[in-house]
Scaffold this motif. Sequence first.
Motif, PDB file in Angstrom:
ATOM      1  N   TYR A  56       8.213 -28.951  11.767  1.00 52.21           N
ATOM      2  CA  TYR A  56       8.044 -27.757  12.603  1.00 52.21           C
ATOM      3  C   TYR A  56       8.694 -27.998  13.948  1.00 52.21           C
ATOM      4  CZ  TYR A  56       4.502 -25.700   9.498  1.00 52.21           C
ATOM      5  OH  TYR A  56       3.853 -25.136   8.437  1.00 52.21           O
ATOM      6  N   PHE A  57       8.991 -26.909  14.654  1.00 47.15           N
ATOM      7  CA  PHE A  57       9.454 -27.021  16.033  1.00 47.15           C
ATOM      8  C   PHE A  57       8.707 -26.016  16.892  1.00 47.15           C
ATOM      9  CE2 PHE A  57      12.098 -23.683  14.334  1.00 47.15           C
ATOM     10  CZ  PHE A  57      12.309 -22.815  15.386  1.00 47.15           C
ATOM     11  N   ASP A  58       8.533 -26.365  18.157  1.00 40.78           N
ATOM     12  CA  ASP A  58       7.904 -25.486  19.138  1.00 40.78           C
ATOM     13  C   ASP A  58       8.936 -24.416  19.501  1.00 40.78           C
ATOM     14  OD1 ASP A  58       7.149 -24.324  21.653  1.00 40.78           O
ATOM     15  OD2 ASP A  58       5.909 -26.067  22.095  1.00 40.78           O
ATOM     16  N   VAL A  59       8.626 -23.140  19.276  1.00 43.70           N
ATOM     17  CA  VAL A  59       9.616 -22.082  19.499  1.00 43.70           C
ATOM     18  C   VAL A  59       9.990 -21.926  20.972  1.00 43.70           C
ATOM     19  CG1 VAL A  59       9.014 -20.803  17.403  1.00 43.70           C
ATOM     20  CG2 VAL A  59       7.891 -20.221  19.552  1.00 43.70           C
ATOM     21  N   ALA A  60       9.122 -22.342  21.891  1.00 43.82           N
ATOM     22  CA  ALA A  60       9.418 -22.215  23.321  1.00 43.82           C
ATOM     23  C   ALA A  60      10.296 -23.350  23.830  1.00 43.82           C
ATOM     24  CB  ALA A  60       8.118 -22.154  24.130  1.00 43.82           C
ATOM     25  N   THR A  61      10.126 -24.558  23.296  1.00 43.63           N
ATOM     26  CA  THR A  61      10.829 -25.727  23.840  1.00 43.63           C
ATOM     27  C   THR A  61      11.846 -26.336  22.877  1.00 43.63           C
ATOM     28  OG1 THR A  61       9.213 -27.317  23.008  1.00 43.63           O
ATOM     29  CG2 THR A  61       8.777 -26.338  25.189  1.00 43.63           C
ATOM     30  N   GLY A  62      11.733 -26.050  21.589  1.00 41.88           N
ATOM     31  CA  GLY A  62      12.609 -26.657  20.590  1.00 41.88           C
ATOM     32  C   GLY A  62      12.177 -28.054  20.176  1.00 41.88           C
ATOM     33  N   GLU A  63      11.104 -28.587  20.788  1.00 40.58           N
ATOM     34  CA  GLU A  63      10.626 -29.928  20.441  1.00 40.58           C
ATOM     35  C   GLU A  63      10.120 -29.947  19.003  1.00 40.58           C
ATOM     36  OE1 GLU A  63       7.721 -30.273  23.532  1.00 40.58           O
ATOM     37  OE2 GLU A  63       9.106 -31.362  24.831  1.00 40.58           O
ATOM     38  N   GLU A  64      10.392 -31.053  18.317  1.00 48.30           N
ATOM     39  CA  GLU A  64      10.021 -31.166  16.914  1.00 48.30           C
ATOM     40  C   GLU A  64       8.665 -31.841  16.736  1.00 48.30           C
ATOM     41  OE1 GLU A  64      13.257 -32.787  14.650  1.00 48.30           O
ATOM     42  OE2 GLU A  64      14.572 -31.119  15.198  1.00 48.30           O
ATOM     43  N   TYR A  65       7.952 -31.417  15.680  1.00 47.75           N
ATOM     44  CA  TYR A  65       6.591 -31.892  15.396  1.00 47.75           C
ATOM     45  C   TYR A  65       6.425 -32.144  13.909  1.00 47.75           C
ATOM     46  CZ  TYR A  65       4.884 -30.636  20.015  1.00 47.75           C
ATOM     47  OH  TYR A  65       4.663 -30.590  21.367  1.00 47.75           O
ATOM     48  N   TRP A  66       5.508 -33.046  13.579  1.00 48.37           N
ATOM     49  CA  TRP A  66       5.037 -33.212  12.208  1.00 48.37           C
ATOM     50  C   TRP A  66       3.649 -32.592  12.170  1.00 48.37           C
ATOM     51  CZ3 TRP A  66       6.699 -34.082   7.552  1.00 48.37           C
ATOM     52  CH2 TRP A  66       5.774 -34.346   6.546  1.00 48.37           C
ATOM     53  N   ILE A  67       3.450 -31.578  11.339  1.00 47.83           N
ATOM     54  CA  ILE A  67       2.164 -30.892  11.207  1.00 47.83           C
ATOM     55  C   ILE A  67       1.793 -30.900   9.729  1.00 47.83           C
ATOM     56  CG2 ILE A  67       0.880 -28.755  11.560  1.00 47.83           C
ATOM     57  CD1 ILE A  67       2.843 -28.087  13.837  1.00 47.83           C
ATOM     58  N   SER A  68       0.602 -31.409   9.449  1.00 47.32           N
ATOM     59  CA  SER A  68       0.164 -31.487   8.056  1.00 47.32           C
ATOM     60  C   SER A  68      -1.355 -31.473   7.993  1.00 47.32           C
ATOM     61  CB  SER A  68       0.694 -32.761   7.397  1.00 47.32           C
ATOM     62  OG  SER A  68       0.110 -33.902   7.991  1.00 47.32           O
ATOM     63  N   GLY A  69      -1.866 -31.316   6.797  1.00 49.60           N
ATOM     64  CA  GLY A  69      -3.296 -31.415   6.599  1.00 49.60           C
ATOM     65  C   GLY A  69      -3.740 -32.838   6.865  1.00 49.60           C
ATOM     66  N   PRO A  70      -4.911 -33.032   7.469  1.00 53.18           N
ATOM     67  CA  PRO A  70      -5.371 -34.390   7.746  1.00 53.18           C
ATOM     68  C   PRO A  70      -5.767 -35.109   6.465  1.00 53.18           C
ATOM     69  CG  PRO A  70      -7.078 -32.827   8.304  1.00 53.18           C
ATOM     70  CD  PRO A  70      -5.866 -32.020   7.909  1.00 53.18           C
ATOM     71  N   ARG A  71      -5.555 -36.398   6.457  1.00 55.66           N
ATOM     72  CA  ARG A  71      -5.877 -37.211   5.282  1.00 55.66           C
ATOM     73  C   ARG A  71      -7.322 -37.693   5.330  1.00 55.66           C
ATOM     74  NH1 ARG A  71      -1.154 -40.866   3.255  1.00 55.66           N
ATOM     75  NH2 ARG A  71      -2.977 -42.152   2.869  1.00 55.66           N
ATOM     76  N   ARG A  72      -7.938 -37.749   4.186  1.00 57.51           N
ATOM     77  CA  ARG A  72      -9.318 -38.222   4.089  1.00 57.51           C
ATOM     78  C   ARG A  72      -9.463 -39.668   4.576  1.00 57.51           C
ATOM     79  NH1 ARG A  72     -14.128 -36.891   1.818  1.00 57.51           N
ATOM     80  NH2 ARG A  72     -15.386 -38.589   0.975  1.00 57.51           N
ATOM     81  N   ASP A  73      -8.431 -40.490   4.336  1.00 56.66           N
ATOM     82  CA  ASP A  73      -8.497 -41.891   4.738  1.00 56.66           C
ATOM     83  C   ASP A  73      -8.105 -42.107   6.201  1.00 56.66           C
ATOM     84  OD1 ASP A  73      -5.715 -41.645   4.721  1.00 56.66           O
ATOM     85  OD2 ASP A  73      -5.408 -43.109   3.119  1.00 56.66           O
ATOM     86  N   GLY A  74      -7.693 -41.036   6.904  1.00 57.21           N
ATOM     87  CA  GLY A  74      -7.347 -41.138   8.315  1.00 57.21           C
ATOM     88  C   GLY A  74      -5.958 -41.683   8.590  1.00 57.21           C
ATOM     89  N   ALA A  75      -5.194 -41.986   7.571  1.00 57.60           N
ATOM     90  CA  ALA A  75      -3.843 -42.545   7.741  1.00 57.60           C
ATOM     91  C   ALA A  75      -2.831 -41.410   7.866  1.00 57.60           C
ATOM     92  CB  ALA A  75      -3.509 -43.467   6.574  1.00 57.60           C
ATOM     93  N   ASP A  76      -2.946 -40.635   8.933  1.00 58.61           N
ATOM     94  CA  ASP A  76      -2.112 -39.447   9.097  1.00 58.61           C
ATOM     95  C   ASP A  76      -0.709 -39.736   9.605  1.00 58.61           C
ATOM     96  OD1 ASP A  76      -3.985 -37.237   8.415  1.00 58.61           O
ATOM     97  OD2 ASP A  76      -5.150 -38.197   9.987  1.00 58.61           O
ATOM     98  N   ARG A  77      -0.537 -40.777  10.400  1.00 58.25           N
ATOM     99  CA  ARG A  77       0.784 -41.092  10.939  1.00 58.25           C
ATOM    100  C   ARG A  77       1.720 -41.543   9.830  1.00 58.25           C
ATOM    101  NH1 ARG A  77       1.484 -41.165  16.253  1.00 58.25           N
ATOM    102  NH2 ARG A  77      -0.313 -41.362  17.603  1.00 58.25           N
ATOM    103  N   LEU A  78       2.965 -41.059   9.877  1.00 58.26           N
ATOM    104  CA  LEU A  78       3.971 -41.533   8.934  1.00 58.26           C
ATOM    105  C   LEU A  78       4.338 -42.976   9.235  1.00 58.26           C
ATOM    106  CD1 LEU A  78       6.323 -38.423   8.810  1.00 58.26           C
ATOM    107  CD2 LEU A  78       4.770 -39.218   7.030  1.00 58.26           C
ATOM    108  N   TYR A  79       4.311 -43.333  10.507  1.00 58.02           N
ATOM    109  CA  TYR A  79       4.619 -44.686  10.965  1.00 58.02           C
ATOM    110  C   TYR A  79       3.419 -45.187  11.762  1.00 58.02           C
ATOM    111  CZ  TYR A  79       9.159 -43.080   9.566  1.00 58.02           C
ATOM    112  OH  TYR A  79      10.189 -42.570   8.838  1.00 58.02           O
ATOM    113  N   PRO A  80       2.502 -45.899  11.104  1.00 59.96           N
ATOM    114  CA  PRO A  80       1.256 -46.312  11.754  1.00 59.96           C
ATOM    115  C   PRO A  80       1.493 -47.089  13.050  1.00 59.96           C
ATOM    116  CG  PRO A  80       1.161 -46.761   9.409  1.00 59.96           C
ATOM    117  CD  PRO A  80       2.568 -46.350   9.715  1.00 59.96           C
TER     118      PRO A  80
END
Length: 107
Positions: A56-80
Amino acid sequence: MNARKTRIMYVEDKSGGLNGPARIGRVMMSQSGQSIHYDGRTFQRLGGSGGLKSNYFDVATGEEYWISGPRRDGADRLYPSSARPIEVDADVRDEYWRDVRGLPVPK
């Protein structure tokens, strides 16, 4: 009247690199599902064209984001990384720990 769907999601800012500031919070989905509203911002789907593992990107700034459903195990970061803790918004804290993680709410 159509009520827009809300959901607890993981939101990580990728504008500064692979491990950016990250939060767990309640987002509101657009009717089409192509955009997400969170914390006064609107995020639009990148459609596979994102760099640095963003979707995803912020439409006002163009900054990029990773947005996803949270994981049950809490390991949400792609790069811990222990250097950047994931913040949980106060308004979803209890629901996140109880319903998403299946754990007692931390004191």
